[in-house]
Motif scaffolding. Structure first.
Motif, short mmCIF file in Angstrom:
data_model
loop_
_atom_site.label_atom_id
_atom_site.label_comp_id
_atom_site.label_asym_id
_atom_site.label_seq_id
_atom_site.Cartn_x
_atom_site.Cartn_y
_atom_site.Cartn_z
N TYR A 183 0.67 -1.21 0.36
CA TYR A 183 0.30 0.08 0.63
C TYR A 183 0.59 1.36 -0.25
O TYR A 183 0.46 2.09 -1.09
N MET A 184 2.00 0.81 0.94
CA MET A 184 3.42 2.49 0.95
C MET A 184 3.78 2.58 -0.75
O MET A 184 3.63 3.89 -1.09
N LEU A 185 4.19 1.14 -1.35
CA LEU A 185 4.32 1.56 -2.53
C LEU A 185 2.51 2.27 -3.87
O LEU A 185 3.34 3.35 -4.46
N GLU A 186 2.03 1.70 -3.31
CA GLU A 186 0.45 2.37 -4.17
C GLU A 186 0.12 3.73 -4.37
O GLU A 186 0.07 4.63 -4.69
N LEU A 187 1.01 3.89 -2.69
CA LEU A 187 0.85 6.11 -2.33
C LEU A 187 2.08 6.50 -3.22
O LEU A 187 1.42 7.80 -3.47
N GLN A 188 3.02 5.90 -3.30
CA GLN A 188 4.04 6.14 -4.37
C GLN A 188 3.72 6.38 -5.71
O GLN A 188 4.88 6.41 -6.44
N GLY A 189 2.90 5.99 -5.98
CA GLY A 189 2.61 5.14 -7.64
C GLY A 189 3.00 3.99 -8.26
O GLY A 189 3.16 3.92 -9.60
N MET A 190 3.85 3.35 -7.81
CA MET A 190 4.44 1.79 -7.75
C MET A 190 3.53 0.98 -7.32
O MET A 190 3.17 0.22 -6.12
N HIS A 191 3.47 -0.18 -8.31
CA HIS A 191 2.81 -1.59 -8.14
C HIS A 191 3.45 -2.65 -8.19
O HIS A 191 4.28 -2.73 -8.48
N VAL A 240 12.49 -5.76 8.68
CA VAL A 240 14.00 -4.44 8.77
C VAL A 240 14.58 -3.96 7.99
O VAL A 240 14.81 -2.79 7.62
N GLN A 241 14.72 -5.21 6.03
CA GLN A 241 15.10 -4.53 5.16
C GLN A 241 14.17 -3.20 4.60
O GLN A 241 14.65 -2.71 3.77
N ILE A 242 13.15 -3.55 4.71
CA ILE A 242 11.96 -2.71 3.72
C ILE A 242 12.27 -1.54 4.37
O ILE A 242 11.61 -1.03 3.96
N ASP A 243 11.83 -1.71 5.80
CA ASP A 243 11.41 -0.66 6.55
C ASP A 243 12.70 0.15 6.59
O ASP A 243 12.82 1.02 6.46
N ALA A 244 13.78 -0.12 6.11
CA ALA A 244 15.23 0.81 6.24
C ALA A 244 15.38 1.61 4.70
O ALA A 244 15.09 2.30 4.28
N LYS A 248 14.75 5.10 3.97
CA LYS A 248 15.57 6.01 2.24
C LYS A 248 15.63 6.39 0.98
O LYS A 248 15.65 7.06 0.39
N GLU A 249 13.89 5.72 0.67
CA GLU A 249 13.48 6.16 -0.69
C GLU A 249 14.05 5.66 -1.57
O GLU A 249 13.47 6.51 -2.78
N GLU A 250 13.77 4.47 -1.16
CA GLU A 250 14.51 3.54 -1.68
C GLU A 250 13.42 2.79 -2.40
O GLU A 250 13.36 1.17 -2.19
N LEU A 251 12.65 3.01 -3.30
CA LEU A 251 11.39 2.36 -4.06
C LEU A 251 11.54 1.46 -4.84
O LEU A 251 10.89 0.65 -4.46
N HIS A 252 12.57 1.19 -5.56
CA HIS A 252 13.18 0.12 -6.12
C HIS A 252 13.58 -1.65 -5.36
O HIS A 252 12.96 -2.00 -5.40
N ALA A 253 14.52 -1.04 -4.41
CA ALA A 253 14.32 -1.86 -3.63
C ALA A 253 13.81 -2.61 -2.50
O ALA A 253 13.42 -3.74 -2.35
N ALA A 254 13.35 -1.53 -2.60
CA ALA A 254 11.27 -1.94 -1.79
C ALA A 254 10.73 -3.14 -1.66
O ALA A 254 10.38 -3.86 -1.49
N ARG A 255 10.22 -2.43 -3.70
CA ARG A 255 9.81 -3.20 -4.06
C ARG A 255 10.03 -4.97 -4.26
O ARG A 255 9.51 -5.68 -3.87
N ALA A 256 11.09 -5.42 -4.89
CA ALA A 256 12.68 -6.60 -4.72
C ALA A 256 11.64 -7.16 -3.56
O ALA A 256 11.77 -8.17 -3.51
N LEU A 257 11.94 -6.63 -2.26
CA LEU A 257 12.16 -6.80 -1.52
C LEU A 257 10.81 -7.07 -0.37
O LEU A 257 10.99 -8.32 -0.42
#
Length: 279
Positions: A183-191, A240-244, A248-257
């Motif tokens: 949901y947080m990714l969706e708020l940033q326009g990523m799916h 923990v990794q996704i939160d970090a 840091k607003e590293e959305l692509h890394a968050a999506r992979a995790l």
């Protein structure tokens, strides 16, 4: 007596600051004749008289001019936002979101585009306080549940059903790390696209295959529980990794995790199903 050259300069300055065609092409007031007075506009004349104005665009774009190399138009004048008001008593709603009117205590319709974090009164973070989230959920449902509006008007009953359903969806989305992160990714326009297996690391896919095979071959509850315990540990590390990454607003890394978290969450569900078979 002023010299003729001075008079020409003064006349030219007035004509440039207040050109006739700008006066003629002034935008009409969108609220004129509509009876709405909640929106107010504020254009500062001192900006139009600034010495850095560039008038190159006056002959090409009507009603537009350049200010410090940035386009400025009458539409960019500051406007105060229209605040929602109670549908029944017409009083302004102070809180956002407003579930009830503070004046007449009437239930209000859901506010469009209100984030789940605002609805559940949570900080916008991946590490949500789930106990606080549950407390907020119970408080809202005690006041918004349709059973409380069975003797009210049809409109109030409909609003309670909509509000109650929205609170349920917000709670379920923010409760689990995976749905919360998505949901947080969706708020940033990523799916998170479907069919991401082809982009996943081959070693990771091989690991998933081995875990699934071991779970299928598990003969005792202890064997299935061990797989479940290991999976919980990996989900905790991913949290923990996704939160970090989100911090840091590293959305692509968050999506992979989050993609990895989705697979481990599926394994966790399979472990629960496997354990139910031994009961």
């Amino acid at each position: 007596m002023f010299p003729v050259s001075c008079l020409r300069i003064r006349c030219f300055h007035r004509a440039v600051v207040n050109p006739p065609r700008l006066m003629k092409n002034r935008l009409p007031d969108p609220n004129a004749g509509t009876g709405h007075s909640s929106v107010s506009t504020c254009c500062h004349r001192k900006d139009t008289c600034h010495s850095n104005i560039n008038f190159r665009g006056l002959g090409k774009e009507r009603g537009l001019f350049h200010y410090n190399n940035k386009i400025f138009s009458p539409r960019s004048c500051s406007t105060s936002e229209v605040k929602p008001s109670c549908w029944k008593c017409k009083q302004l709603l102070v809180k956002t979101p407003s579930f009830f009117c503070s004046s007449c205590q009437t239930i209000q319709p859901p506010e469009e585009k209100t984030s789940y974090f605002n609805i559940m009164d949570c900080d916008y973070t991946f590490t949500v306080d789930t106990q606080k989230l549950q407390t907020r959920y119970l408080q809202l449902q005690r006041s918004l549940h349709p059973d409380n509006f069975s003797q009210k008007s049809v409109k109030e009953l409909e609003y309670s059903e909509s509000q109650s359903a929205l609170v349920n969806k917000a709670y379920e989305t923010l409760l689990k790390p995976l749905s919360r992160g998505l949901y947080m990714l969706e708020l940033q326009g990523m799916h998170l696209e479907e069919g991401t297996d082809a982009e996943a690391d081959p070693d990771f896919l091989l690991e998933l295959m081995e875990i699934n095979e071991a779970l299928d071959e598990a003969q005792t509850p202890e064997e299935a529980s061990k797989i479940g315990h290991d999976t919980k540990g990996k989900l905790a590390d991913l949290t923990v990794q996704i939160d970090a990454a989100l911090h840091k607003e590293e959305l692509h890394a968050a999506r992979a995790l989050l993609t990895k978290m989705k697979y481990y969450a599926n394994i966790e569900d399979k472990v629960k199903e496997k354990l139910s078979e031994f009961m």
